[in-house]
Design an enzyme around this catalytic site. Structure first.
Site, PDB file in Angstrom:
ATOM      1  N   ARG A   1      -1.633   0.775  10.509  1.00  0.00           N
ATOM      2  CA  ARG A   1      -1.101   0.129   9.656  1.00  0.00           C
ATOM      3  C   ARG A   1       0.302   0.642   8.897  1.00  0.00           C
ATOM      4  O   ARG A   1       1.151  -0.039   8.729  1.00  0.00           O
ATOM      5  CB  ARG A   1      -2.156   0.414   8.574  1.00  0.00           C
ATOM      6  CG  ARG A   1      -1.849  -0.335   7.103  1.00  0.00           C
ATOM      7  CD  ARG A   1      -3.270  -0.292   6.303  1.00  0.00           C
ATOM      8  NE  ARG A   1      -3.945  -1.538   6.411  1.00  0.00           N
ATOM      9  CZ  ARG A   1      -4.041  -2.616   6.168  1.00  0.00           C
ATOM     10  NH1 ARG A   1      -2.976  -2.979   5.348  1.00  0.00           N
ATOM     11  NH2 ARG A   1      -5.025  -3.546   6.311  1.00  0.00           N
TER      12      ARG A   1
ATOM     13  N   GLU B   1      -4.897  -1.629  -3.023  1.00  0.00           N
ATOM     14  CA  GLU B   1      -3.752  -0.551  -2.447  1.00  0.00           C
ATOM     15  C   GLU B   1      -2.463  -1.081  -2.746  1.00  0.00           C
ATOM     16  O   GLU B   1      -1.422  -0.183  -2.850  1.00  0.00           O
ATOM     17  CB  GLU B   1      -4.031  -0.622  -0.863  1.00  0.00           C
ATOM     18  CG  GLU B   1      -5.373  -0.001  -0.622  1.00  0.00           C
ATOM     19  CD  GLU B   1      -5.695  -0.194   1.169  1.00  0.00           C
ATOM     20  OE1 GLU B   1      -6.058  -1.464   1.327  1.00  0.00           O
ATOM     21  OE2 GLU B   1      -5.538   0.667   1.912  1.00  0.00           O
TER      22      GLU B   1
END
Lengths: 481, 775
Positions: free
Chosen positions: B324, B726
């Protein structure tokens, strides 16, 4: 017998382990689980409760203070009302603080929420006319929230406190006050936990239990129990001793009883020495200052305590007492080594005397830490200079975070006395001296190099703030009242 | 009503979607009635467990003398790894996480044994009394040592496009730099805790504070060597999770379960704060570098981004976390021909784990670091360089892993924020202020966020729900997501209420339970509402369809024309209450319960080629931050923040705003005051809230403007909303850039200072000194 009101119910305790904290008493013995444990060290505020006690200001019947229940001894409750989050609502009607928290979406995971509610509730009962954002931040400085980012909590508290209405506590205040006064007339001792009320009682207890631990605010000592998993043994609780609670100004000095809570000392001392405002505001958090004492901060002799540098720089005297005789030890002789002091096992600290600064004394008191609120200093620096016609007559200083004890920088006085204050060279020389004055260590709060460099640079800040032509320069990222 | 641009048609969003309902537990939270695991009324005879932690960083365990532990007051039982009846490794994906030290101590603070006693305090005290005989081995304590020793928890992964080397060589300018990026302690206010309650024979009920009840169920079953159907996990709420309770809550539940089974008593295991901070993983620290080639206008031609995550001792979730970081090394910018490499370094630290953003922040900050460096090199305002490098709709529209970005929303979003935050006027004012202020300097930065939404492990992108309608018309909803404060249950209640045309008062969202919805995914990757909301919608629609058919038949109408709204049901000119219809349907033998399911469409990724579409969509945002800096001490203050953030069609604006503000402040903490410090021996020194400083209330900027970007999600997400957990975290990179801007002002903005994170006052002071003219 320790007697107090738990919310509205009178509790009389005849026996309890002196190591029991108020938090564990609430959660484990009363099953009042609204009050949370987040750290058990007074750092997060999830355990915040409020104690109300008869006020002596002649205006309100009761004074409300938020405290960290995780570091509070049960002895601190005698003759007080302990208020927990479960008790604020009036039946199905939320307290205005609670309603505002709901309306402003101020809770997310909710674990810190009871603590915030209690700190905000204490502020609600400060009866100030105009609670502003700074007051809210000061009141909530000891409560950590990891979810919201605080904005809705600030808004909720501001709104509720700006629209104060009498609540059920206001209505019951006179009645509560009377009940508390009645309790205070009774001795508050249980086996192993003693609450003397006078110097002579303290002396007698000290003689009877020579190994007993002297406890004032217990904000640091409690960690022996909660973090090191140890015991304090027998405990003698000092704040109940009337002599240790005095605040007195004589012609030439201030006399501060060793067990006066810092939040009481704060306005009194800052009124007389305004330069100390920042240090008091940034000393731990309000709930800690509501319990912690100057005597405790000095007795514990931590090299990173924030008030020993003040007492050193202002050439304070520590008055030690053994019940028959008092002796006066200059602060500079009191700190003898890492957490070692001049205090004898038979003595306690009676008071701290601070000579009143003269009109031509300039004082600067600075703290550097990673976080502005509720943090331990990387360094703490206090300077006091007496200047006559631009000539430095006297320099004294006190520092934290740079040595094994709180210390003074003697070289500063030796080199700069007699020199011109406004001379740029004085600033430079002071910086050079401070860079090499100490041999601090690297630790979690800062490296040795940073400590040395920032000491030099706060001296420059001090110089800039007190030399003509520079006073108007902005030199602080936050202005302190 | 907020104006929606391009809002897809036929959205039935009634009056409950888009409403700022309070958090479903708000009243219980403010009155102290909301219960967390440690607050539960426990069964008679509950015992308390504690763990003893290793004080070596790496050593062979030669002997473990537990006699003094056994003799300690109140002790009932003590277990080591050899007492685990079933599987000893509780790793989530790849092996490597023994439940207790198994032969070799591998990090300081690793649990060696567990002890059971009559009280929490007795267990804690006993846990300190073990005598450990160990033979120290040389530990690996840093990313650079891991590279030297070639210690990795997973293999290197690469994403590559074009001839980046040639691109660099032909670029007009080249810049390279290294950035040390600190990790982060979760500091959920409620620490790790589990309560295991034995049931008949080998059955067990677990209460846990976990983002992943299904994994707790699986691991408890495995360590006990029983089938999964014997274990029920119940999770009502967490006092914060942030990723720290995704995989690393399981260990404590497993230990409690083993002790509960052995002793036939309920067992509670709650970690004291300092143990929690030592024994559980953190956000990964990273050591990253870049080389970027660009033209005279600051447009990127080519780049090489080298990413190294400090994974700690085991893989845990690190493969996906470093991935990620790599997926987000572009942030919102077209990187040209490029190579992004991601190393998974193994060190003798606790295994680092998920934390809000999941590696994304540590990748994204590299893009912003490049922008600042490019801007100073070509002597343009950093915002101009950022805008110039954004993805567009033409040739520069595909990420370095081959995913089309779609409509390039960032340009519009940034323009709006630029305007609402008065960026250019303030830029001028700040430059003028700085010229006249030698001690206090101001800094300003506007940075964007583009964050990919979906689990990159494809199979996790599924969710289930179970909805019951009772005969009084009240509704119980259960789903696979967990409530950790983010407001998931509140949004879920709004979704169910909307689908059934009733108020949220009639909806009860219950504790997450593995016996209601099985095989769930963790509540992570910002996906909670996206996937569970769709599953709940699916279940509600099944019930609604049955009710509609039943009602239509009773009024001779068409089921497709039945309307459920405001507690009433209408068809063919007739209407009745939802409650009456439910009662009639029950009498008419209509099933009033349904399970729902959802799987995210369109996503795929090929690890061999490093190409694919790993994300269903992107969430966007931008923040403009201003700081005030003291050049004498390095102290600073964030004075104003303006945020414009894209949550698509907001289901609950108040909750979304809460996520944006909270995420921002948490991200600010990561980049400023939150400093993890391990000593030279590998022991964590910052192991309590006295030494590890998350933002306090005074750190919240006095001016904090947050707006939602008014545009529905192009993809068919739940009501065309967007995930919000997030993405806002990374808006805080604007604070780091603003601090650098203020530092740069001391050298007339000619240089971009090196500033590792966290940018503590100390780090800032060294950065300032690096720009000071030699005197």
């Amino acid at each position: 017998m320790i007697s107090f009101l738990l919310n509205q119910q009178q509790i009389d305790i005849t026996q309890i382990d002196p190591d029991t904290t108020v938090l564990n008493y609430l959660r484990e013995q009363c099953h009042l689980t609204g009050t949370k444990e987040g750290c058990a060290s007074g750092d997060c505020g999830a355990c915040t409760v409020v104690v109300a006690e008869p006020s002596d200001n002649g205006k309100e019947p009761l004074a409300y203070r938020a405290i960290n229940s995780c570091v509070t001894s049960m002895g601190a409750l005698h003759g007080k009302q302990l208020l927990t989050v479960e008790h604020l609502a009036d039946g199905q009607t939320l307290h205005p603080i609670q309603q505002a928290m709901v309306d402003h979406h101020a809770s997310q995971c909710g674990f810190c929420t009871p603590g915030f509610v209690m700190s905000a509730f204490a502020l609600y009962h400060q009866h100030s006319n105009n609670t502003n954002r700074d007051a809210v931040i000061d009141a909530l400085s000891g409560n950590l929230c990891r979810c919201t980012g605080y904005r809705p909590i600030i808004d909720a508290t501001l709104q509720a406190c700006q629209q104060r209405q009498p609540d059920k506590f206001t209505q019951q205040a006179e009645h509560t006050r009377q009940a508390l006064l009645n309790m205070q007339n009774q001795p508050g001792n249980v086996p192993g936990l003693y609450r003397p009320t006078t110097r002579s009682e303290l002396a007698a207890l000290k003689a009877a239990f020579p190994d007993a631990t002297l406890v004032a605010g217990s904000t640091d000592l409690a960690l022996t129990v909660t973090q090191q998993l140890g015991t304090l043994g027998d405990v003698i609780y000092l704040p109940s001793v009337v002599e240790l609670q005095r605040l007195q100004q004589t012609e030439d000095r201030l006399i501060i009883g060793s067990a006066v809570p810092l939040s009481t000392l704060h306005p009194w001392l800052v009124e007389r020495i305004p330069a100390l405002a920042e240090l008091f505001q940034r000393f731990a958090s309000l709930p800690i200052r509501n319990q912690a004492t100057l005597g405790g901060n000095i007795a514990n002799a931590s090299p990173i305590g924030d008030l020993p540098p003040v007492v050193l720089a202002l050439e304070g005297i520590v008055v030690l007492d053994d019940g028959t005789e008092q002796r006066r030890v200059p602060a500079s002789d009191f700190f003898q080594g890492y957490r070692k002091t001049a205090l004898l096992p038979t003595e306690w600290i009676d008071s701290i005397e601070i000579p009143l600064p003269s009109a031509n004394t300039v004082i600067g008191a600075y703290k550097i830490s990673k976080r502005h609120e509720d943090d331990i200093s990387a360094i703490c620096a206090v300077f006091a200079l007496t200047i006559e016609d631009d000539v430095i007559r006297q320099i004294s200083s006190g520092f934290g975070g740079v040595a094994a004890t709180p210390v003074q920088a003697k070289t500063l006085a030796a080199s700069l006395q007699g020199k011109s204050w406004t001379d740029k060279q004085t600033c430079e020389e002071g910086m050079q001296l401070l860079r090499v004055a100490f041999s601090p260590i690297d630790d979690v709060r800062g490296s040795a190099d940073y400590r040395k460099e920032s000491l030099a640079r706060v001296w420059k800040r001090f110089w800039l703030s007190h030399t003509p032509g520079n006073e108007t320069l902005p030199v602080r990222v936050i202005e302190h009242a | 009503m907020r104006k929606l641009i391009d809002a897809p048609a036929n959205q039935q969003t009634g009056d409950v979607i888009g409403k700022s309902q309070p958090h479903e537990s708000a009243i219980r939270q403010v009155t102290g009635q909301a219960r967390y695991v440690d607050d539960y009324v426990v069964p008679m005879g509950t015992y308390h467990a504690a763990v003893g932690l290793a004080t070596d960083t790496r050593a062979t365990l030669k002997g473990l003398d537990l006699e003094a532990v056994r003799q300690s007051p109140g002790v009932i039982d003590v277990i080591t790894i050899d007492d685990i009846p079933g599987q000893r490794d509780i790793a989530p994906v790849f092996d490597g996480d023994p439940i207790l030290v198994d032969g070799e101590i591998r990090f300081h603070g690793q649990p060696l044994f567990a002890v059971l006693a009559d009280t929490h305090r007795h267990a804690q005290q006993a846990a300190t009394k073990a005598r450990v005989v160990s033979e120290p081995l040389p530990p690996c304590l840093s990313v650079s040592q891991a590279h030297e020793q070639q210690r990795f928890v997973r293999p290197l992964h690469r994403m590559e496009r074009g001839d980046w080397q040639a691109g660099l060589e032909s670029s007009q300018h080249i810049a390279s730099a290294h950035l040390s990026i600190g990790g982060q302690e979760h500091m959920y206010l409620e620490g790790q805790v589990a309560l295991a309650i034995p049931d008949e024979e080998d059955r067990l009920l677990i209460h846990t504070s976990s983002q992943h009840p299904s994994e707790v169920q699986k691991l408890v079953a495995e360590v006990l060597d029983v089938p999964l159907n014997k274990v029920v996990v119940d999770m009502r709420r967490m006092g914060g999770g942030f990723g720290g309770k995704e995989t690393q809550a399981a260990q404590w539940a497993c230990l409690a379960a083993v002790l509960a089974r052995r002793n036939g008593r309920a067992v509670k295991l709650r970690l004291p704060r300092a143990q929690d901070m030592q024994a559980t993983g953190k956000r990964h620290p990273f050591e990253n570098g870049y080389t970027v080639g660009f033209d005279a206008q600051g447009l990127i031609q080519a780049c090489h981004v080298d990413i190294s995550g400090n994974c700690g001792i085991s893989a845990d979730l690190s493969d996906a976390i470093v991935d990620r970081a790599m997926f987000h090394a572009d942030n919102g910018y077209y990187l040209g021909d490029c190579l992004v490499e991601g190393h998974r370094c193994q060190t003798n630290q606790v295994s680092h784990t998920a934390f809000r953003g999941f590696g994304g922040p540590q990748g994204m900050i590299m893009a912003e670091a490049m922008m600042d460096r490019i801007a100073r090199t070509v002597q343009q305002d950093p915002l101009s360089v950022r805008k110039r490098n954004l993805y567009d709709a033409d040739a520069r529209s595909e990420t370095h892993y081959g995913m089309p970005v779609g409509k390039p929303l960032l340009a519009d979003l940034i323009e709006k924020l630029e305007h609402s935050s008065d960026y250019w006027q303030r830029r001028e004012a700040i430059t003028a202020f700085n010229q006249g202020s030698p001690v206090i300097k101001r800094g300003l930065a506007l940075t964007p966020v583009k964050f990919g939404i979906s689990f990159t492990a494809k199979h996790l992108n599924q969710a289930g729900a179970l909805v019951h309608v009772y005969t009084d018309g009240s509704v119980q909803v259960n789903h696979g997501g967990t409530e950790m404060g983010q407001g998931l249950h509140t949004k879920i209640a709004q979704i169910a209420a909307n689908e059934l045309g009733i108020g949220t008062d009639g909806i009860e969202v219950t504790a997450t339970r593995t016996d209601k919805v099985p095989n769930t995914s963790p509540t992570a990757a910002s996906s909670g509402t996206d996937i569970n909301g769709k599953a709940v919608q699916n279940a509600c629609q099944q019930i609604r369809q049955r009710l509609a058919e039943f009602y239509a038949a009773s009024v001779n109408g068409d089921a497709d024309t039945v309307v459920f709204s405001q507690g009433r049901v209408q068809c063919n000119g007739k209407s009745t209450t939802f409650q009456d219809l439910v009662q009639q349907a029950y009498i008419g033998r209509v099933s009033l319960s349904a399970s729902g399911f959802y799987k995210t469409p369109k996503i795929h990724y090929d690890r061999d080629t490093g190409k694919g579409r790993p994300f269903f969509y992107f969430a966007y945002g931008a923040a403009c931050s201003e700081v005030q800096l003291d050049v004498l001490t390095g102290e600073y203050k964030v004075t104003r923040v303006d945020i414009l953030h894209d949550v698509g069609n907001s289901i609950n604006p108040a909750i979304d705003r809460g996520q944006i503000e909270g995420g921002f402040i948490q991200g600010m903490g990561w980049l400023t005051t939150e400093e993890l410090r391990w000593n030279a021996d590998g022991k964590l020194d910052s192991n309590n809230p006295a030494t590890y400083k998350i933002p306090a209330i005074g750190d919240t900027p006095a001016i904090f403007n947050v707006d939602l970007y008014p545009r529905a999600n192009d993809e068919d997400s739940i009501y065309h909303s967007k995930a919000v957990g997030e993405p806002p975290f990374m808006l805080a990179i604007s604070v780091w850039c603003a601090i650098k801007d203020a530092i740069a002002s001391t050298a007339d903005y000619r240089h971009d200072p090196d500033l590792n994170t966290p940018a503590t006052p100390e780090q800032v002071l060294w950065a300032l000194k690096s720009l000071e003219e030699p005197s």
